[in-house]
Each structure stands twice: as C-alpha cells, then as structure tokens.
Design an enzyme around this catalytic site. Structure first.
Site, PDB file in Angstrom:
ATOM      1  CG  HIS A   1      45.510 -10.141  64.908  1.00  0.00           C
ATOM      2  ND1 HIS A   1      45.107  -9.623  66.120  1.00  0.00           N
ATOM      3  CD2 HIS A   1      46.048 -11.368  65.164  1.00  0.00           C
ATOM      4  CE1 HIS A   1      45.372 -10.491  67.081  1.00  0.00           C
ATOM      5  NE2 HIS A   1      45.957 -11.552  66.520  1.00  0.00           N
TER       6      HIS A   1
ATOM      7  CB  CYS B   1      41.883  -6.256  67.853  1.00  0.00           C
ATOM      8  SG  CYS B   1      43.167  -7.465  68.228  1.00  0.00           S
TER       9      CYS B   1
END
Length: 220
Positions: free
Chosen positions: A134, A81
């Site tokens: 993130h 991701c």
C-alpha cells in the site's frame, strides 16, 4: 533521480538497540547480523493486546512474540496506515515521502525515498515483504523496486479494494483464497484465508535458509 538519504542516526540507533538488547542475553547469543522481523499490524490499537494490558481480548501468540522482541515504546504514528508505513520504512515524516493519504495516488511513496530495505541490503541482508504494501501499485513503486528481494502482497489498501487512479487490488479479489502478487506475478492461493496466505510463504521462505544462511554460525 537520486534517492533522498535516510537519516542514518535514527536507523543505526534502531539497529544498535537490537544488538545491545540481544547482548544482555550473553555474548554467545549475538550473531554478527541478527535476523530482523518487523511487523506492522493493520487496524489494531495499542490497547488491543493482552500483553499491553487488555483485560478482555486474549492474544497468546502475539504475547509470546512480544516477550521475545525488542520493543520501542516511545513512538508517533499517523492516523492511517500508508503514511505510518512510509515513515516506518524511511525514518522520515510521511509528508516528506509524499504520502498524505491512503487513496487517490496520495499513498505512493516518493521514488526519492531511501528505504530501510535498501539500507539492509547494503549491509548484506536478504529482504522480504509479506502481506500489505500500500505504498504505490504502479510498477516503479512496487516493493521489488524499493529494496525487497522476496515479495508476496495484495494490492491497494486491502483485498479487493480499488479506487480511482492507480491504487487497486486484483479485480474481483476475495478474502477467501485471494489472488496475491508474488515477485511481480499474480498467484491464486487455495484453501486459506489472506493472513495465512501471507504468513505461510514468509515462514517457508525463512525456513528455507534464504534468510538465515548468510549469517549462520558456519559462515561467521
């Protein structure tokens, strides 16, 4: 430290595609600066949606969104991701952004990276990020330092995830009623799952006029 410039042809092409596709619906429907909503789902595959051919899983809400959206069908992504997200936000290969993994501080996007949010702000947009970031949990890497005006996110790679180094969420965080980071301050949510914790604030923020007022019909 001067940010590395985004490849302008790539991102301007993307914006042009949005404008040209909208034009097919009729010139009167084209705002000078159309609102842009970019969605990056986590842990799903291309074939997990019924609108993309899945014969078992039913995704009516996503299908409706898909029908109204500009779709890019020729693309390349990383297996994980954070690298994919950094490429999407920069128009560059993730390794050029310093993102080579999801943990051990290898998820931190280089401070030299010039982001899509920064580009849109330079064009007069108000920007927001909701859900998962993130790309660095230390202060200089936070989204409000990378071009985003409104921020409502969890830390680390997921609710309650913490790893050696600086990648981590709020200690003891849970998926039900999670603590989320809102413009630099942790806030406790109530009576909601994490997806609703992110979607509800983003919907309210857009409906408030902060996202659309600058480019409303009266201002054009």
């Amino acid at each position: 430290m001067k940010p590395a410039k985004l490849p302008w042809v790539l991102i301007l092409l993307a914006i042009t595609v949005v404008a040209c596709t909208a034009e097919s619906a009729g010139p009167s429907a084209i705002p000078k600066h159309p609102n842009l909503i970019l969605v990056m789902p986590d842990d799903v595959g291309y074939g997990d949606y019924s609108c993309l051919g899945n014969p078992v899983i039913k995704t009516p809400a996503i299908d409706a969104f898909w029908k109204q959206s500009v779709r890019f069908t020729d693309f390349h992504v990383s297996p994980t991701c954070a690298p994919t997200r950094s490429a999407l936000l920069s128009g560059r290969h993730e390794f050029k952004n310093g993102v080579t993994h999801t943990i051990f501080e290898r998820e931190r996007m280089s401070l030299r990276t010039f982001t899509l949010a920064q580009l849109l702000k330079s064009a007069g947009y108000t920007t927001g990020v909701f859900g998962k970031w993130h790309l660095g949990d230390e202060a200089p890497y936070q989204p409000e330092r990378r071009g985003f005006d409104e921020v409502f996110i969890h830390g680390g790679g997921g609710i309650g995830q913490t790893y050696p180094g600086s990648c981590g969420d709020a200690p003891g965080n849970m998926y039900q009623d999670p603590v989320l980071l809102h413009n630099g301050t942790f806030e406790k949510t109530r009576d909601t799952a994490p997806i609703c914790s992110s979607v509800r604030p983003s919907s309210g923020w857009m409906a408030s006029g902060r996202l659309t007022s600058r480019f409303s019909p009266a201002s054009r």
